[in-house]
Design a protein around this motif. Structure first.
Motif, PDB file in Angstrom:
ATOM      1  N   UNK A 185      40.797  -2.345 -12.766  1.00  0.00           N
ATOM      2  CA  UNK A 185      42.252  -2.444 -12.961  1.00  0.00           C
ATOM      3  C   UNK A 185      42.586  -3.612 -13.892  1.00  0.00           C
ATOM      4  N   UNK A 186      41.896  -4.722 -13.696  1.00  0.00           N
ATOM      5  CA  UNK A 186      42.144  -5.891 -14.523  1.00  0.00           C
ATOM      6  C   UNK A 186      41.775  -5.616 -15.971  1.00  0.00           C
ATOM      7  N   UNK A 187      40.652  -4.930 -16.190  1.00  0.00           N
ATOM      8  CA  UNK A 187      40.211  -4.615 -17.551  1.00  0.00           C
ATOM      9  C   UNK A 187      41.206  -3.688 -18.235  1.00  0.00           C
ATOM     10  N   UNK A 188      41.703  -2.699 -17.501  1.00  0.00           N
ATOM     11  CA  UNK A 188      42.666  -1.760 -18.081  1.00  0.00           C
ATOM     12  C   UNK A 188      43.960  -2.479 -18.442  1.00  0.00           C
ATOM     13  N   UNK A 189      44.390  -3.384 -17.572  1.00  0.00           N
ATOM     14  CA  UNK A 189      45.610  -4.128 -17.859  1.00  0.00           C
ATOM     15  C   UNK A 189      45.425  -5.016 -19.085  1.00  0.00           C
ATOM     16  N   UNK A 190      44.270  -5.678 -19.203  1.00  0.00           N
ATOM     17  CA  UNK A 190      44.014  -6.531 -20.351  1.00  0.00           C
ATOM     18  C   UNK A 190      44.025  -5.732 -21.646  1.00  0.00           C
TER      19      UNK A 190
ATOM     20  N   UNK B 208      38.802   2.911 -26.172  1.00  0.00           N
ATOM     21  CA  UNK B 208      39.057   4.230 -26.745  1.00  0.00           C
ATOM     22  C   UNK B 208      39.575   5.187 -25.678  1.00  0.00           C
ATOM     23  N   UNK B 209      38.930   5.180 -24.518  1.00  0.00           N
ATOM     24  CA  UNK B 209      39.323   6.103 -23.450  1.00  0.00           C
ATOM     25  C   UNK B 209      40.719   5.763 -22.902  1.00  0.00           C
ATOM     26  N   UNK B 210      40.980   4.471 -22.726  1.00  0.00           N
ATOM     27  CA  UNK B 210      42.242   4.042 -22.124  1.00  0.00           C
ATOM     28  C   UNK B 210      43.419   4.170 -23.084  1.00  0.00           C
ATOM     29  N   UNK B 211      43.252   3.666 -24.302  1.00  0.00           N
ATOM     30  CA  UNK B 211      44.381   3.562 -25.219  1.00  0.00           C
ATOM     31  C   UNK B 211      44.613   4.817 -26.046  1.00  0.00           C
ATOM     32  N   UNK B 212      43.549   5.498 -26.445  1.00  0.00           N
ATOM     33  CA  UNK B 212      43.714   6.670 -27.304  1.00  0.00           C
ATOM     34  C   UNK B 212      43.713   7.974 -26.519  1.00  0.00           C
TER      35      UNK B 212
ATOM     36  N   UNK C  81      41.929   7.689 -17.309  1.00  0.00           N
ATOM     37  CA  UNK C  81      41.565   6.557 -16.447  1.00  0.00           C
ATOM     38  C   UNK C  81      40.090   6.211 -16.592  1.00  0.00           C
ATOM     39  N   UNK C  82      39.775   4.963 -16.335  1.00  0.00           N
ATOM     40  CA  UNK C  82      38.385   4.503 -16.352  1.00  0.00           C
ATOM     41  C   UNK C  82      37.933   4.382 -14.897  1.00  0.00           C
TER      42      UNK C  82
END
Length: 206
Positions: A105-110, A175-179, A183-184
């Motif tokens: 969750x922290x990585x996705x938020x960053x 790439x997976x999260x932003x483009x 979800x990761x």
């Protein structure tokens, strides 16, 4: 001189600033930044999210860039302690042990915060170092330790490019999260480790 005159002649101090709400305000800043980006973010949005007065924010942070930089810098303070790194005896074991729900969750938020400040960095390239130090380097430093351990115990070659290896997974996640807007998950990360990171490091699948 009358007592009232003596009282009136004393210097009057302004009300002491209350910094106790700074963490809430900075956290709200990160949320708004991740959701709307730097250009779409306003002080009003942050004040509403933090349930704070706009004047309170402006007294502490005279401009939006200053508020954003403080908020980004505070993310660095939540970085994992190198002393708490897992040591399973294998590179795969260490990398998988680092995959935890709060970490994901922290990585996705960053990533979303990083995407949010791209326009700010484009206009102020000197801010790139501050952003990298807060958002990228803390996790990269931990991964360097993990890969160096693998080198030291002879699991991977001393000739491997550690800097490239530690950038593989973050690039795939970005790439997976932003483009792709996907979800990761833990399963996805383990698959990335097994099929991309370990082969790149020269580790044969068991």
């Amino acid at each position: 001189m009358r007592q009232a005159e003596l009282t009136d002649s004393k210097p009057r101090l302004g009300r002491k600033r209350d910094d106790s709400r700074d963490p809430e305000i900075l956290d709200a800043t990160l949320d708004v930044l991740a959701e709307h980006g730097y250009d779409g973010m306003t002080i009003d949005m942050v004040a509403a999210r933090a349930k704070a007065g706009k004047a309170t924010l402006y007294r502490r942070w005279p401009s939006k860039p200053e508020l954003v930089l403080d908020a980004v810098a505070c993310m660095k303070a939540t970085t994992l302690d190198p002393q708490s790194l897992p040591d399973t005896g294998t590179l795969r074991g260490d990398l998988i042990a680092m995959i935890k729900a709060p970490t994901l969750r922290d990585a996705e938020r960053k990533l979303k915060v990083m995407a949010g400040i791209v326009s700010m960095i484009a206009r102020n390239p000197e801010l790139a170092d501050a952003a990298r130090d807060a958002l990228v380097e803390p996790r990269a430093a931990l991964n360097r330790i993990i890969f160096q351990r693998a080198v030291d115990r002879g699991e991977i070659s001393a000739d491997v490019d550690i800097e490239t290896l530690i950038g593989i997974a973050p690039a795939i996640v970005a790439y997976r999260t932003l483009l792709l807007q996907k979800p990761v998950t833990r399963e996805f990360m383990i698959s990335t480790i097994d099929t991309v990171v370990l082969p790149a490091a020269g580790v044969r699948p068991s």
